[in-house]
Every structure is written in structure tokens, then in C-alpha cells.
Design an enzyme around this catalytic site. Structure first.
Site, PDB file in Angstrom:
ATOM      1  NE  ARG A  30      -4.143  -1.655   0.266  1.00 60.20           N
ATOM      2  CZ  ARG A  30      -5.186  -1.831   1.063  1.00 60.20           C
ATOM      3  NH1 ARG A  30      -5.435  -0.976   2.013  1.00 60.20           N
ATOM      4  NH2 ARG A  30      -5.992  -2.847   0.883  1.00 60.20           N
ATOM      5  NE  ARG A  34      -7.227   5.022   2.851  1.00 56.90           N
ATOM      6  CZ  ARG A  34      -7.997   4.345   3.694  1.00 56.90           C
ATOM      7  NH1 ARG A  34      -9.142   4.833   4.077  1.00 56.90           N
ATOM      8  NH2 ARG A  34      -7.604   3.177   4.161  1.00 56.90           N
ATOM      9  NE  ARG A  43     -10.027   7.108  -2.930  1.00 53.53           N
ATOM     10  CZ  ARG A  43     -11.344   7.184  -2.956  1.00 53.53           C
ATOM     11  NH1 ARG A  43     -11.943   7.837  -3.917  1.00 53.53           N
ATOM     12  NH2 ARG A  43     -12.076   6.610  -2.016  1.00 53.53           N
ATOM     13  CG  ASP A  81      -8.809  -3.190  -4.160  1.00 50.38           C
ATOM     14  OD1 ASP A  81      -8.247  -2.476  -3.314  1.00 50.38           O
ATOM     15  OD2 ASP A  81      -9.533  -4.156  -3.841  1.00 50.38           O
ATOM     16  CE1 TYR A 160     -13.095  -7.296   1.594  1.00 46.63           C
ATOM     17  CE2 TYR A 160     -11.281  -8.706   0.899  1.00 46.63           C
ATOM     18  CZ  TYR A 160     -11.757  -7.638   1.643  1.00 46.63           C
ATOM     19  OH  TYR A 160     -10.900  -6.921   2.440  1.00 46.63           O
TER      20      TYR A 160
HETATM   21  C1  CP3 Z   1      -7.616  -7.023   1.226  1.00 41.19           C
HETATM   22  C2  CP3 Z   1      -7.109  -6.142   0.093  1.00 41.19           C
HETATM   23  C3  CP3 Z   1      -7.862  -5.171  -0.603  1.00 41.19           C
HETATM   24  N1  CP3 Z   1      -7.040  -4.606  -1.551  1.00 41.19           N
HETATM   25  C4  CP3 Z   1      -5.788  -5.166  -1.470  1.00 41.19           C
HETATM   26  C5  CP3 Z   1      -5.832  -6.159  -0.475  1.00 41.19           C
HETATM   27  C6  CP3 Z   1      -4.697  -7.083  -0.142  1.00 41.19           C
HETATM   28  C7  CP3 Z   1      -3.747  -6.440   0.785  1.00 41.19           C
HETATM   29  C8  CP3 Z   1      -4.282  -6.332   2.169  1.00 41.19           C
HETATM   30  O1  CP3 Z   1      -4.518  -7.370   2.796  1.00 41.19           O
HETATM   31  O2  CP3 Z   1      -4.423  -5.187   2.636  1.00 41.19           O
HETATM   32  C9  CP3 Z   1      -4.619  -4.908  -2.294  1.00 41.19           C
HETATM   33  C10 CP3 Z   1      -4.336  -3.528  -2.703  1.00 41.19           C
HETATM   34  N2  CP3 Z   1      -5.130  -2.418  -2.621  1.00 41.19           N
HETATM   35  C11 CP3 Z   1      -4.479  -1.344  -3.134  1.00 41.19           C
HETATM   36  C12 CP3 Z   1      -3.230  -1.789  -3.637  1.00 41.19           C
HETATM   37  C13 CP3 Z   1      -2.361  -0.876  -4.477  1.00 41.19           C
HETATM   38  C14 CP3 Z   1      -0.971  -0.967  -4.515  1.00 41.19           C
HETATM   39  C15 CP3 Z   1      -0.223  -0.662  -3.232  1.00 41.19           C
HETATM   40  O3  CP3 Z   1       0.027  -1.604  -2.448  1.00 41.19           O
HETATM   41  O4  CP3 Z   1       0.199   0.501  -3.075  1.00 41.19           O
HETATM   42  C16 CP3 Z   1      -3.110  -3.138  -3.329  1.00 41.19           C
HETATM   43  C17 CP3 Z   1      -1.941  -4.080  -3.572  1.00 41.19           C
HETATM   44  C18 CP3 Z   1      -4.954   0.022  -3.181  1.00 41.19           C
HETATM   45  C19 CP3 Z   1      -5.998   0.444  -2.249  1.00 41.19           C
HETATM   46  N3  CP3 Z   1      -7.129  -0.259  -1.904  1.00 41.19           N
HETATM   47  C20 CP3 Z   1      -7.885   0.507  -1.061  1.00 41.19           C
HETATM   48  C21 CP3 Z   1      -7.250   1.756  -0.860  1.00 41.19           C
HETATM   49  C22 CP3 Z   1      -7.799   2.922  -0.048  1.00 41.19           C
HETATM   50  C23 CP3 Z   1      -9.143   3.277  -0.555  1.00 41.19           C
HETATM   51  C24 CP3 Z   1      -9.414   4.735  -0.804  1.00 41.19           C
HETATM   52  O5  CP3 Z   1      -8.573   5.437  -1.375  1.00 41.19           O
HETATM   53  O6  CP3 Z   1     -10.519   5.125  -0.470  1.00 41.19           O
HETATM   54  C25 CP3 Z   1      -6.056   1.709  -1.593  1.00 41.19           C
HETATM   55  C26 CP3 Z   1      -5.061   2.805  -1.735  1.00 41.19           C
HETATM   56  C27 CP3 Z   1      -9.202   0.121  -0.511  1.00 41.19           C
HETATM   57  C28 CP3 Z   1      -9.371  -1.236  -0.010  1.00 41.19           C
HETATM   58  N4  CP3 Z   1      -9.202  -2.359  -0.752  1.00 41.19           N
HETATM   59  C29 CP3 Z   1      -9.424  -3.456   0.044  1.00 41.19           C
HETATM   60  C30 CP3 Z   1      -9.781  -3.001   1.330  1.00 41.19           C
HETATM   61  C31 CP3 Z   1     -10.086  -3.894   2.517  1.00 41.19           C
HETATM   62  C32 CP3 Z   1      -9.773  -1.622   1.282  1.00 41.19           C
HETATM   63  C33 CP3 Z   1     -10.231  -0.685   2.376  1.00 41.19           C
HETATM   64  C34 CP3 Z   1      -9.271  -0.612   3.487  1.00 41.19           C
HETATM   65  C35 CP3 Z   1      -8.243   0.425   3.238  1.00 41.19           C
HETATM   66  O7  CP3 Z   1      -8.607   1.494   2.761  1.00 41.19           O
HETATM   67  O8  CP3 Z   1      -7.058   0.201   3.565  1.00 41.19           O
HETATM   68  C36 CP3 Z   1      -9.292  -4.833  -0.416  1.00 41.19           C
END
Ligand code: CP3
Length: 366
Positions: A30, A34, A43, A81, A160
């Protein structure tokens, strides 16, 4: 395949393949997210999945941490994602600010596999935007660092798709495992088939290494992990590598991250992945002894250490490098994604320390 600029920093690729490195490479799950004000700015202008689906925006956001921490990160990870696979299968996924992903019409009963999901998924049609984003980002990176692709693992995606979003107990998804195990396996296989095609497409589009995220691995007992997770993540590594070889394409290193599945480390190091990513509950000494150098290890600082003061961050990094080693089979990362309220300056201290202590321990500087 497209012609790409030559790679100037191949540290992470060498580490993944078990070659010597002058210091341990580093990236952060990540890292485009954010905690960065420049990401929050984007965003405010665009919905989450609009960024994923617009190659120019995905490229811009992927490069944000690479530019900000100029020369300190050893890999970029494509902005996307794990939930784009459920979308490709036909489910609606929304990213709700402050809440996370929501699937308003999840799978409820086994028949929903046939009524709510597409029969066949053409990943080039449904997820071609990810491939375009990868090709564009790799060109924009201009060889500075390798570009990583990724997917969610079948069990995590299935969870999910049934829960309809995040969940504390995964009670609905687990109901399928224990009430409809055959339907659960059919669903896991369906996701696996799309995952294999999707990863191959990412690699052909330019991904130089890929990671499989089994974020909810630790919710399963060791026995259920062996039934509902391991066979599918093993199949993914096997099939992706076999198909690429068949097509005359050199396979790229693959990483498996099963959060919470410390009990499965021995198996995870023997199913065709080059790198195993660890969360922070795993003792590095234990991980090294059980995987016996078969794979490269990645991880595993508690993401919350980045809330500590600079000296605490430096001391924790030093200890981690001393235990994992810096010259062979190790990639520095956090044990899970960087948290949204971390100060970007603390990330910088973390990265700088990985570089300076890594070189120091390797004897490159006194
Ligand atoms: C479970 C999972 C998800 N997404 C992802 C996982 C596996 C990794 C982990 O276990 O955390 C993988 C993911 N999601 C995102 C990336 C981008 C690349 C990176 O790592 O920088 C990657 C590799 C962007 C993202 N994916 C998400 C954001 C934030 C959302 C936003 O900008 O509103 C980002 C930058 C949203 C997201 N997406 C997901 C969740 C549970 C959430 C909400 C929780 C959170 O915000 O941290 C599903």
C-alpha cells in the site's frame, strides 16, 4: 511483448531469485495510498475505481511514492485492487470512503455461482484496463525500479464475494465452507481460473514480479487452509509459470502473502513461489529455519512501528536486518499495508535506514 526501457535497479528481482544483493531491497504494501497527501488529493477528484480504470491516473498514483522517496524504493506496485476480479466475474464493488469495499449484491447461496457470475471471463475484455495501466506505468518508470503486479488469492476473494465487504467473523463465507464445501470448491476453482489468466496478462503487459494476497488466510484453521486455500494458490503458481514457459515467455518471480498463516510456512515455501511474505507475528528465526533457504522471505515489520519515534523505527529496522540478513534471500517490507494515518516522514526514516544499515551490515561502508 512491448519494448521497455532497460532496468537500472534489479535488486528485488535478484533477491527473489536467490542471488546476492549488496543490500536488502525494500518496498511497502500500500505504498501508494492514503498516508500520502498527494494521493488524497487525487482521491478528492476521482472515485477509487475510476483511478484504477484510467491508465493515466493509475500511472500517476503508482509513481507518487517512487517520486517522493526518490531512489529509496526498490519496486513500484501497480495501483489497482484485489477486488477487480470479483468485478470481472460480474459483481458490483464500490469503495466507500471510511468504510472500505462494499459488494451490494453478494453471493448468498450456491446457485448464485451460476446466476450472479459470468460463465466465462475474458480478462482482456474485462480487465484490459489493468494491462494498459501496467504497460503505461512500466514505460513511465523508465527502468528506475521493477513494476509489481498482483491479485487477490481465491479464498480471500471468495470471502469478499460472500460477505459483501469486510467482516470480523467471516461467518457467511465460512458457512459455505462447512455447509456447501463442494460449491465452495467450485467457486474457488472459478476464481482461480480467472486469477491465472489475469496474472499471465499482467506479466505479458509488463509486470516484472507478481504477488498473490491471501489476506484472510489466517482466518482458517491449518486443516481448512490445506483444503480451501493452499491447493488454489499452489495451482496459480504452477499454471502461471507453465503457461508462460509454453508460450516462450520467461516467468517472473512470484510472491505469496498469506496473512496469519504462519503454520503453513513450510508448505508455502514448497509450492512454486520464489518469495514468501510474512506478517509481523512470525519470528524471523523460525521463518528462516522452517523454509531452509528454499524461498526468499519478505516482511515483516509491524506497520504500527511507523507510529513510533525515529529512533524506535531505526532500531527496529536494524534488528530486522540483523536477523533476516541483508545479502541473500530477503526483501524488506511491512507485515501488512502501511496505515493511512502514518506520517510520510516516518516512512522516509524507515526507507533510509533500510539503505544505510543494509549497506553497513553488508560491509559496503564502514
Ligand atoms: C484485502 C485487500 C484489498 N485490496 C488489497 C488487499 C490485499 C492487501 C491487504 O490485505 O491489505 C490490495 C491492494 N489495494 C491497493 C493496492 C495498491 C498498490 C499498493 O500496495 O500501493 C493493493 C496491492 C490500493 C488500495 N485499496 C484501497 C485503498 C484505499 C481506498 C481509498 O482510497 O478510499 C487503496 C489505496 C481500498 C481497499 N481495498 C481493500 C480493502 C479492505 C480496502 C479498504 C481498506 C483500506 O482502505 O485500507 C481490499
Amino acid at each position: 511483448m512491448t519494448d521497455f526501457p532497460p532496468l537500472k535497479n534489479d535488486l528485488i528481482i535478484r533477491a527473489a531469485l536467490g542471488e546476492k544483493t549488496e543490500r536488502a531491497p525494500v518496498w511497502v504494501m500500500r505504498q501508494a495510498g492514503r498516508y500520502l497527501p498527494e494521493f488524497r488529493e487525487e482521491r478528492r477528484k476521482h472515485d477509487f475505481f475510476t483511478i484504477c480504470r484510467t491508465p493515466e491516473l493509475a500511472t500517476l498514483v503508482t509513481l507518487q511514492p517512487i517520486d517522493r522517496y526518490d531512489g529509496l524504493l526498490d519496486a513500484a506496485i501497480i495501483f489497482s485492487d484485489i477486488l477487480v476480479i470479483p468485478q470481472a466475474l460480474g459483481l458490483v464493488v464500490e469503495m466507500v470512503p471510511e468504510k472500505g469495499p462494499v459488494l451490494p449484491n453478494p453471493l448468498v447461496v450456491p446457485e448464485d455461482i451460476d446466476t450472479k457470475l459470468q460463465k466465462n471471463v475474458d480478462v482482456y475484455q474485462e480487465l484490459g484496463y489493468v494491462f494498459k495501466a501496467i504497460t503505461m506505468t512500466r514505460k513511465a518508470l523508465n527502468g528506475r525500479v521493477p513494476l509489481l503486479g498482483f491479485i487477490g488469492a481465491p479464498w480471500t476473494l471468495m470471502a469478499y464475494m460472500i460477505e459483501g465487504g469486510g467482516s470480523n467473523t467471516l461467518s457467511k463465507a465460512k458457512t459455505w465452507l462447512f455447509r456447501y464445501p463442494e460449491a465452495a470448491k467450485r467457486l474457488l476453482q472459478k476464481i482461480t481460473d480467472v486469477a491465472v489468466d489475469f496474472l499471465i496478462g499482467q506479466i505479458i503487459a509488463g509486470a516484472q514480479m507478481v504477488q498473490v494476497f491471501e489476506s484472510w488466510g489466517g482466518e482458517l484453521s491449518p486443516h481448512d487452509f490445506t483444503t480451501f486455500s493452499l491447493p488454489y494458490v499452489a495451482q496459480i503458481a504452477e499454471r502461471v509459470k507453465a503457461k508462460l514457459k509454453l508460450d516462450g515467455i520467461t516467468p517472473v518471480p512470484m510472491t505469496i502473502f498469506c496473512k496469519g498463516s504462519w503454520y503453513a510456512l513450510e508448505s508455502l515455501s514448497s509450492i512454486g513461489y520464489d518469495t514468501v511474505s510474512l506478517d509481523w507475528t512470525v519470528d524471523p528465526v523460525y521463518a528462516k529455519s522452517i523454509t531452509k533457504g528454499r524461498v526468499t522471505l519478505q516482511g515483516n515489520m509491524d506497520p504500527s512501528v511507523l507510529y513510533g519515534d525515529h529512533d524506535t523505527i531505526r532500531a527496529t529496522v536494524r534488528k530486522m536486518l540483523e536477523t533476516f540478513g541483508t545479502s541473500e534471500r530477503y526483501i524488506v517490507n511491512l507485515g501488512h499495508g502501511i496505515l493511512p494515518t502514518v506520517d510520510p516522514e516516518n516512512m522516509k526514516v524507515f526507507l533510509e535506514t533500510v539503505h544505510s544499515v543494509g549497506l553497513q551490515l553488508n560491509g559496503a561502508i564502514a
